[in-house]
Design a protein around this motif. Structure first.
Motif, mmCIF file in Angstrom:
data_model
loop_
_atom_site.group_PDB
_atom_site.id
_atom_site.type_symbol
_atom_site.label_atom_id
_atom_site.label_comp_id
_atom_site.label_asym_id
_atom_site.label_seq_id
_atom_site.Cartn_x
_atom_site.Cartn_y
_atom_site.Cartn_z
ATOM 1 N N SER A 1 0.714 -1.114 -0.121
ATOM 2 C CA SER A 1 -0.083 0.060 -0.025
ATOM 3 C C SER A 1 0.833 1.116 -0.068
ATOM 4 C CB SER A 1 -0.983 0.022 1.173
ATOM 5 O OG SER A 1 -1.815 -1.218 1.219
ATOM 6 N N GLN A 2 0.106 2.391 -0.150
ATOM 7 C CA GLN A 2 0.745 3.608 -0.093
ATOM 8 C C GLN A 2 1.588 4.035 1.283
ATOM 9 O OE1 GLN A 2 -1.999 6.951 -0.311
ATOM 10 N NE2 GLN A 2 -0.430 8.459 -1.031
ATOM 11 N N GLU B 1 -3.849 0.150 -2.523
ATOM 12 C CA GLU B 1 -4.352 -0.401 -3.480
ATOM 13 C C GLU B 1 -5.272 -1.551 -3.691
ATOM 14 O OE1 GLU B 1 -2.041 -2.062 -7.699
ATOM 15 O OE2 GLU B 1 -0.746 -1.291 -5.779
ATOM 16 N N ARG C 1 -7.993 3.138 -2.275
ATOM 17 C CA ARG C 1 -7.835 3.904 -3.626
ATOM 18 C C ARG C 1 -8.520 3.538 -4.849
ATOM 19 N NH1 ARG C 1 -1.803 3.657 -3.639
ATOM 20 N NH2 ARG C 1 -1.586 2.569 -1.515
ATOM 21 N N ASP C 2 -9.453 2.550 -4.462
ATOM 22 C CA ASP C 2 -10.110 1.981 -5.722
ATOM 23 C C ASP C 2 -11.457 1.532 -5.307
ATOM 24 O OD1 ASP C 2 -8.113 1.436 -7.899
ATOM 25 O OD2 ASP C 2 -6.768 0.623 -6.161
ATOM 26 N N PRO D 1 -7.906 -6.061 -0.971
ATOM 27 C CA PRO D 1 -8.294 -5.540 -2.252
ATOM 28 C C PRO D 1 -9.536 -6.447 -2.635
ATOM 29 C CG PRO D 1 -5.741 -6.282 -1.996
ATOM 30 C CD PRO D 1 -6.674 -6.669 -0.656
#
Length: 344
Positions: A37-38, A186, A190-191, A274
């Motif tokens: 991840s970020q 991710e 963010r999705d 995810p």
């Protein structure tokens, strides 16, 4: 909802416990690996003025009234030295109200209200906002910026900044860490989660008033070795003090705007993992009672049954996915009640 799912909730209602709840909430493809991840960066900022503390000390004698029956002990006497808690730090801010859990360093719930008018105003800009620690929470219980630094998790808004563009102050206040939880970046924050937040905003095309409660869950999973159920979640920070939720919930109240009118309710639970964009959001719809059992909270206790409607029966629950070419794909059946993109 499948017959097996209905059977599991029936057992849950009869006292099946959190294990069945967790089984329903789990993704069917549970072996998906978490992407990197970020990496959150730490920076020093000036926090907005903290609101006055909302918790008021109540004398123990007022809570535990003296009993008329004399006895050899008085357990309530301990409270003369101080009440141990738990204390929920409730903050009332421009665009949200939050209740903070000092043990997990995450909010218990965050409430917001969006309308067509609130989303039409664009006076706030995210580039002028920064993540800040919440000085209204005692330092020893406060989530800190450094807790997220190189944790592999995003600082995930519970009330999105995009829902508070009507005021720069309102948007700034969504960046308090008391409105954050560690979220997989991710593939989730963010999705898929972002698309879900967009779905909530699009509800205002059909409903003049939408109220949303969002928060984390910590649900059990069955251990494949001994077949027992355990609640297991990661802790981040140094020392490790911020819990990483296993799941997140949203309970949506879409109001028709009429006095005494109907309220369309939708309850959803998503894993902190995810999720493919092709996954229908209806796969994560659950009865509101399931969220209550898992969270220990209650929703809509004062809303008469005759005013309640099921959100996904009243409108099409489908996400709109935007790719890099800004094309849109809606997942769900075509329906004249489907939510159309708002006018720009």
């Amino acid at each position: 909802m499948s017959k097996s799912t209905l059977a599991m909730f029936a057992a849950l209602g009869a006292g099946g416990g959190a294990a069945l709840t967790a089984a329903v909430y789990s993704l069917r493809s549970s072996d998906t690996e978490k992407p990197e991840s970020q990496i959150a960066t730490s920076r020093t900022v000036t926090a907005p003025p903290a609101p006055a503390a909302s918790s008021v000390a109540i004398p123990p004698a007022q809570v535990f009234a003296p009993t008329a029956v004399a006895g050899p002990v008085n357990p309530a006497g301990l409270f003369e030295y101080g009440f141990p808690g738990p204390v929920s730090d409730v903050a009332s801010r421009s665009a949200l109200i939050s209740s903070y859990d000092r043990r997990t360093r995450n909010p218990q719930w965050v409430v917001e209200h969006i309308t067509p008018a609130s989303l039409a105003i664009r006076d706030g800009d995210r580039k002028h906002s920064a993540f800040v620690e919440d000085d209204a929470v005692p330092a020893k219980f406060r989530g800190q910026l450094k807790d997220y630094f190189r944790s592999g998790y995003d600082r995930g808004h519970q009330v999105p900044a995009a829902d508070a563009k009507w005021s720069q102050k309102a948007m700034n206040e969504t960046f308090y860490l008391t409105n954050m939880c560690p979220q997989v970046g991710e593939g989730f924050n963010r999705d898929y989660w972002a698309h879900f937040e967009d779905f909530c905003r699009r509800l205002t095309v059909q409903y003049p008033s939408v109220r949303i409660v969002t928060g984390p869950l910590y649900l059990p999973r069955k251990d494949p070795v001994d077949n027992k159920w355990y609640v297991k979640y990661e802790m981040i920070g140094s020392p490790p003090s911020v819990a990483v939720p296993t799941h997140f919930y949203k309970v949506i109240f879409a109001e028709d705007g009429k006095a005494g009118g109907s309220v369309s309710i939708g309850a959803f639970v998503l894993p902190n993992a995810p999720i493919p964009n092709e996954k229908p959001i209806t796969d994560f719809e659950v009865p509101i009672e399931a969220v209550e059992r898992a969270s220990g909270l209650e929703f809509a206790t004062k809303l008469p049954v005759q005013r309640r409607r099921r959100l996904c029966a009243d409108t099409t629950c489908a996400l709109v996915i935007r790719d890099y070419a800004d094309r849109q794909k809606a997942f769900g059946k075509d329906d004249k009640r489907a939510i159309s993109p708002p006018r720009s």
